[in-house]
Design a protein around this motif. Structure first.
Motif, PDB file in Angstrom:
ATOM      1  N   UNK A   1       0.859  -1.188   0.000  1.00 28.30           N
ATOM      2  CA  UNK A   1       0.000   0.000   0.000  1.00 28.30           C
ATOM      3  C   UNK A   1       0.893   1.235   0.000  1.00 28.30           C
ATOM      4  N   UNK A   2       0.552   2.237  -0.793  1.00 28.47           N
ATOM      5  CA  UNK A   2       1.334   3.482  -0.826  1.00 28.47           C
ATOM      6  C   UNK A   2       1.358   4.120   0.572  1.00 28.47           C
ATOM      7  N   UNK A   3       2.501   4.686   0.966  1.00 27.56           N
ATOM      8  CA  UNK A   3       2.581   5.287   2.311  1.00 27.56           C
ATOM      9  C   UNK A   3       1.478   6.307   2.590  1.00 27.56           C
ATOM     10  N   UNK A   4       1.207   7.178   1.616  1.00 31.52           N
ATOM     11  CA  UNK A   4       0.213   8.233   1.858  1.00 31.52           C
ATOM     12  C   UNK A   4      -1.140   7.631   2.200  1.00 31.52           C
ATOM     13  N   UNK A   5      -1.417   6.464   1.632  1.00 31.96           N
ATOM     14  CA  UNK A   5      -2.693   5.833   1.874  1.00 31.96           C
ATOM     15  C   UNK A   5      -2.659   5.017   3.156  1.00 31.96           C
ATOM     16  N   UNK A   6      -1.603   4.237   3.309  1.00 30.91           N
ATOM     17  CA  UNK A   6      -1.605   3.275   4.424  1.00 30.91           C
ATOM     18  C   UNK A   6      -1.469   3.944   5.787  1.00 30.91           C
ATOM     19  N   UNK A   7      -0.917   5.172   5.820  1.00 31.83           N
ATOM     20  CA  UNK A   7      -0.814   5.838   7.125  1.00 31.83           C
ATOM     21  C   UNK A   7      -2.180   6.288   7.626  1.00 31.83           C
ATOM     22  N   UNK A   8      -3.189   6.140   6.789  1.00 35.22           N
ATOM     23  CA  UNK A   8      -4.536   6.537   7.210  1.00 35.22           C
ATOM     24  C   UNK A   8      -5.442   5.337   7.452  1.00 35.22           C
ATOM     25  N   UNK A   9      -4.874   4.150   7.396  1.00 33.53           N
ATOM     26  CA  UNK A   9      -5.698   2.986   7.702  1.00 33.53           C
ATOM     27  C   UNK A   9      -4.876   1.929   8.438  1.00 33.53           C
ATOM     28  N   UNK A  10      -5.554   0.909   8.936  1.00 32.56           N
ATOM     29  CA  UNK A  10      -4.858  -0.170   9.643  1.00 32.56           C
ATOM     30  C   UNK A  10      -4.806  -1.441   8.801  1.00 32.56           C
ATOM     31  N   UNK A  11      -5.075  -1.279   7.479  1.00 31.08           N
ATOM     32  CA  UNK A  11      -5.061  -2.470   6.639  1.00 31.08           C
ATOM     33  C   UNK A  11      -3.633  -2.892   6.335  1.00 31.08           C
ATOM     34  N   UNK A  12      -3.521  -4.125   5.886  1.00 29.62           N
ATOM     35  CA  UNK A  12      -2.198  -4.707   5.694  1.00 29.62           C
ATOM     36  C   UNK A  12      -1.347  -3.880   4.724  1.00 29.62           C
ATOM     37  N   UNK A  13      -0.087  -3.687   5.086  1.00 28.00           N
ATOM     38  CA  UNK A  13       0.836  -2.881   4.278  1.00 28.00           C
ATOM     39  C   UNK A  13       1.315  -3.677   3.068  1.00 28.00           C
ATOM     40  N   UNK A  14       1.813  -4.881   3.335  1.00 29.18           N
ATOM     41  CA  UNK A  14       2.351  -5.727   2.262  1.00 29.18           C
ATOM     42  C   UNK A  14       1.206  -6.538   1.665  1.00 29.18           C
ATOM     43  N   UNK A  15       1.050  -6.426   0.347  1.00 29.17           N
ATOM     44  CA  UNK A  15      -0.149  -7.024  -0.243  1.00 29.17           C
ATOM     45  C   UNK A  15       0.029  -8.471  -0.690  1.00 29.17           C
ATOM     46  N   UNK A  16       1.235  -8.984  -0.662  1.00 30.36           N
ATOM     47  CA  UNK A  16       1.429 -10.401  -1.009  1.00 30.36           C
ATOM     48  C   UNK A  16       1.575 -10.610  -2.509  1.00 30.36           C
ATOM     49  N   UNK A  17       2.160 -11.733  -2.886  1.00 33.36           N
ATOM     50  CA  UNK A  17       2.370 -12.044  -4.311  1.00 33.36           C
ATOM     51  C   UNK A  17       1.077 -12.479  -4.982  1.00 33.36           C
ATOM     52  N   UNK A  18       0.941 -12.087  -6.237  1.00 31.93           N
ATOM     53  CA  UNK A  18      -0.086 -12.689  -7.088  1.00 31.93           C
ATOM     54  C   UNK A  18       0.451 -14.060  -7.517  1.00 31.93           C
ATOM     55  N   UNK A  19      -0.412 -14.856  -8.145  1.00 32.96           N
ATOM     56  CA  UNK A  19       0.033 -16.180  -8.590  1.00 32.96           C
ATOM     57  C   UNK A  19       1.206 -16.045  -9.564  1.00 32.96           C
ATOM     58  N   UNK A  20       1.076 -15.082 -10.493  1.00 32.30           N
ATOM     59  CA  UNK A  20       2.110 -14.870 -11.502  1.00 32.30           C
ATOM     60  C   UNK A  20       3.446 -14.507 -10.838  1.00 32.30           C
ATOM     61  N   UNK A  21       3.358 -13.601  -9.871  1.00 31.99           N
ATOM     62  CA  UNK A  21       4.573 -13.169  -9.159  1.00 31.99           C
ATOM     63  C   UNK A  21       5.182 -14.327  -8.361  1.00 31.99           C
ATOM     64  N   UNK A  22       4.308 -15.099  -7.727  1.00 35.50           N
ATOM     65  CA  UNK A  22       4.798 -16.216  -6.913  1.00 35.50           C
ATOM     66  C   UNK A  22       5.519 -17.235  -7.794  1.00 35.50           C
ATOM     67  N   UNK A  23       4.934 -17.512  -8.949  1.00 41.73           N
ATOM     68  CA  UNK A  23       5.562 -18.481  -9.858  1.00 41.73           C
ATOM     69  C   UNK A  23       6.918 -17.978 -10.338  1.00 41.73           C
ATOM     70  N   UNK A  24       6.982 -16.672 -10.646  1.00 38.65           N
ATOM     71  CA  UNK A  24       8.245 -16.094 -11.101  1.00 38.65           C
ATOM     72  C   UNK A  24       9.298 -16.182 -10.005  1.00 38.65           C
ATOM     73  N   UNK A  25       8.875 -15.878  -8.770  1.00 45.12           N
ATOM     74  CA  UNK A  25       9.828 -15.916  -7.654  1.00 45.12           C
ATOM     75  C   UNK A  25      10.245 -17.365  -7.359  1.00 45.12           C
ATOM     76  N   UNK A  26       9.287 -18.267  -7.397  1.00 37.85           N
ATOM     77  CA  UNK A  26       9.588 -19.679  -7.123  1.00 37.85           C
ATOM     78  C   UNK A  26      10.580 -20.222  -8.141  1.00 37.85           C
ATOM     79  N   UNK A  27      10.474 -19.726  -9.372  1.00 42.60           N
ATOM     80  CA  UNK A  27      11.347 -20.237 -10.437  1.00 42.60           C
ATOM     81  C   UNK A  27      12.814 -19.911 -10.166  1.00 42.60           C
ATOM     82  N   UNK A  28      13.077 -18.959  -9.283  1.00 40.82           N
ATOM     83  CA  UNK A  28      14.463 -18.604  -8.971  1.00 40.82           C
ATOM     84  C   UNK A  28      15.136 -19.635  -8.063  1.00 40.82           C
TER      85      UNK A  28
END
Lengths: 482, 292
Positions: free
Chosen positions: A21-48
């Motif tokens: 979450x962008x800092x300007x936005x996340x400093x105004x809420x308590x929602x999770x900062x790190x949004x986690x990998x999408x499936x595509x991103x996870x597969x790319x990272x796993x391939x390493x």
């Protein structure tokens, strides 16, 4: 650092960046900062992942998760199998994927890290854990109940691990939690924006579905003593009561209004949800100018909560420099992005109050780093005549906690170390009493979620061995008689 | 082998009584807590899912039938919310017994000085002290006669009994501390004085006994959140050292307590307290002040 759109990249030496979450936005809420990998991103990272034959990463994991095996399953799109692989060793993967200091553990040992970035093992763990949570956790009850009862005191990371491991082996486990909800530090300490409480609840639900019974609002030592649990018919007891009272600076003015311990501040905000006040009835009183004393993860959590609660300025006051901060690098960066100001090489000497007993100033002295000690850590030394006063209206003291004393003071024969930590055999988790085991912060001093889980695993295994041995004796009493 | 019986948490209100316009008494089914309760201890309860955790002293308990008695003054949102629960309804969370029990032994002659709703906490202590062989002199006070509670109960465990009211509507006009001062001046040699009530009253009692060097014990009521030795909200200065009322107390040596600090810290959230009530009124929630 924060990228909204991240594309899987080809360079083997670079990790797939994570979306936050962008800092300007996340400093105004308590929602999770790190949004986690999408499936595509996870597969790319796993391939390493090199799927090393002799994986170093596993050695860095306090609970011994077979890292290359679960990443290989991700590569094959077998997410359900991947989470099952993790759960062979770790019952709380959605939590560990978020709050483990992987850079100090598994990822530190990753061979790719010698030249470039280690595989983002934590983010991959989180990815498969979240996939499972979205689908609904599948619970397979492998072992038939053996009818033997074990009591676990404290529903934090250590206690939950012991409970899950023993339940999987067929034990009837009852977890006694002093607070009104299970999770320990995961619910009262770590803020929602780092670890959503729904995630904790889902993991607790999983442990419950393994057959574990939870009894909240039970302060052991007062409601039942450890001896009474054994007398009731529990054949073994695990003590995982965690950290207790806050450490104090012991300087004048510490009990002024507006001076919180980090524990009180975080318990109000996280456990009692005072960030949703007055919908949730527990108040938090926060001024405009906040100082947080300390340099660890708890101090950062408090500072970042204060930012989100609307403080105009949040200063972290730490007596060493950034290099010595015990907090995770990732969280320091997050805090910097969120506007937390760092005042290094400064140690509080006094809190100054107004006529109503409310804090209005923080007097501190500037420090310089002295010679390194035996551990190589530079001790800060005050610079004479450098005292100054900082305007504050809220102070949060985050310099650690002492072990909770209640079980120790109500259990005869339970040996403790200096400072009140319960003495255990490191190899087995056994205390000075037969059938009584301990782990987590109460037995190790303040440490991480995963190391608490690691010590819980050791204790669970020892309890199993102990009870198996006892069973053999119970079954074959005649042998000694002959 | 076999099943271990652990009491299920199911804290139902069995009886409810209005003791005076501001004070209510509830009797709650809580056999496990009743079995372990001792004089001087308290519970922490949370009325509903969203409620605050509120520390309240145990006023009585019946081990045989498994009940505990809680007496509370409706002073803020949370106690009003608790007061709105009716017979048969459940308290969402209730944890206890908490805190160190009173040190009950035969001191000889004990004065039990109690004020307002503090009388509820005094009763089990006075009863235990009486049973331990002490001669108990009770001095209880309130602003007026309608606000006195547990008079019959306190009388039943006292060898001598005095009442004061601020307006003189019952007993002696004035403060409990005036009576204590007189008794001491007229040769009432107390070995121990207990004071339980509003902080200002405990402070004054402490000032009365200090010149005579009479051991004086007070039961403190600072703000608490967990009440189990974690948050440190309940810290009080005792003899210049910081103590935690939830695990080191709630009883302390009165002559060592920094009452001024205690009173200031009790006001830490007074602005937010007002806001809770205002906002809930604005939201059009039913006012629970006068229900049931």
């Amino acid at each position: 650092m924060s990228q909204q759109v991240s594309k899987p990249i080809q360079n083997k030496w670079q990790a797939v960046p994570i979306t936050k979450q962008e800092p300007a936005r996340r400093t105004k809420n308590f929602q999770e900062v790190v949004l986690g990998y999408s499936e595509e991103e996870a597969l790319a990272e796993a391939s390493r992942c090199l799927t090393c034959q002799k994986p170093e990463c596993v050695k860095g994991c306090p609970v011994g998760v077979d890292v290359p095996a679960f990443i290989k399953l991700i590569k094959e799109n077998k997410y359900q199998e991947a989470i099952a692989k993790i759960k062979e060793r770790n019952s709380l993967p959605a939590i560990c994927g978020r709050v483990c200091p992987q850079e100090e553990q598994c990822q530190k040992h990753c061979l790719l890290g010698k030249k470039g970035a280690s595989v983002s093992i934590g983010l991959l763990e989180r990815f498969v854990a979240d996939c499972e949570l979205k689908k609904g956790i599948n619970v397979e009850l492998v072992n038939v109940s053996n009818g033997r009862n074990v009591a676990v005191v404290g529903a934090g990371p250590a206690g939950l691990t012991v409970a899950a491991d023993l339940a999987k082996l067929g034990y009837k486990v009852t977890v006694f939690e002093a607070l009104h909800t299970a999770g320990g530090v995961l619910v009262y300490g770590i803020p929602e924006f780092r670890l959503p409480k729904d995630i904790v609840q889902a993991e607790v639900d999983y442990v419950e579905r393994l057959g574990v019974k939870f009894r909240s609002d039970s302060l052991l030592g007062r409601l039942y003593t450890i001896d009474e649990l054994l007398a009731k018919g529990f054949e073994a007891v695990f003590i995982g009561t965690g950290a207790g009272l806050p450490k104090l600076l012991n300087i004048p003015g510490e009990n002024l209004c507006g001076v919180y311990s980090a524990s009180e501040f975080l318990i109000r905000v996280n456990l009692m949800k005072s960030y949703k006040f007055p919908e949730y009835r527990t108040p938090i009183s926060l001024g405009k100018k906040v100082a947080v004393i300390g340099g660890g993860n708890v101090a950062l959590d408090a500072a970042r909560c204060a930012v989100r609660l609307g403080a105009e300025s949040v200063k972290m006051v730490y007596r060493r420099t950034r290099d010595e901060m015990p907090a995770r690098e990732e969280e320091i960066l997050n805090a910097e992005e969120e506007g937390v100001i760092f005042k290094f090489l400064s140690a509080p000497t006094q809190f100054i109050g107004d006529e109503q007993g409310k804090v209005k100033g923080l007097q501190y002295v500037e420090m310089e780093l002295g010679e390194p000690d035996q551990a190589g850590r530079h001790n800060p030394v005050p610079i004479t005549g450098s005292e100054a006063v900082m305007d504050v209206d809220t102070v949060i003291v985050a310099i650690g906690r002492t072990p909770n004393p209640i079980i120790q003071s109500t259990t005869k024969g339970l040996k403790t170390l200096i400072g009140g930590i319960i003495a255990i055999d490191r190899e087995t988790g056994q205390t000075s009493l037969e059938a009584v085991y301990a782990g987590g912060d109460i037995a190790t001093g303040e440490a991480t979620v995963i190391s608490a889980m690691g010590s819980g695993k050791i204790a669970a295994n020892s309890i199993h061995n102990y009870l198996r041995g006892k069973e053999e004796k119970d079954v074959l009493p005649a042998k000694t008689a002959i | 082998m076999g099943s271990v019986q652990v009491q299920e948490a199911n804290y139902v209100i069995l009886e409810k009584q209005q003791l005076n316009p501001q004070v209510k008494q509830i009797i709650v089914y809580a056999p496990d807590i009743a079995a372990k309760a001792q004089a001087g201890q308290f519970v922490i309860l949370k009325t509903h899912k969203n409620s605050e955790r509120v520390p309240l002293t145990l006023a009585a308990w019946e081990k045989e039938i498994g009940t505990i008695t809680i007496i509370f003054q409706e002073v803020g949102y949370s106690t009003i919310e608790l007061g709105a629960l009716g017979v048969g309804e459940k308290i969402e969370n209730l944890a206890g017994p908490l805190g160190k029990p009173s040190e009950v032994k035969n001191y000889g002659k004990v004065a039990m000085v109690c004020g307002g709703v503090g009388t509820a906490a005094s009763y089990p202590i006075a009863k235990a002290l009486k049973e331990a062989g002490n001669k108990v002199t009770t001095i209880m006070g309130a602003r007026n006669k309608d606000l006195l509670i547990l008079e019959a109960e306190m009388r039943s465990v006292s060898d001598a009994f005095y009442i004061t009211t601020d307006d003189g509507s019952k007993g002696q006009k004035g403060f409990v501390s005036d009576v204590l001062k007189n008794l001491i001046a007229n040769g009432g040699e107390f070995n121990v004085v207990y004071a339980v009530g509003p902080p200002i009253m405990m402070m004054v009692v402490s000032q009365v006994t200090q010149p005579f060097g009479i051991k004086t014990i007070v039961s403190l009521n600072p703000i608490m959140v967990d009440g189990m030795g974690m948050c440190g909200a309940c810290r009080v200065s005792v003899g210049g050292k910081t103590k935690f009322a939830c695990v080191d107390g709630p009883e302390f040596d009165a002559h060592q307590v920094n009452f001024k600090e205690l009173m200031q810290r009790l006001k830490s959230f007074s602005n937010e307290e007002k806001l809770t009530i205002q906002v809930n009124e604005k939201l059009g929630e039913t006012c629970v002040c006068h229900s049931k």
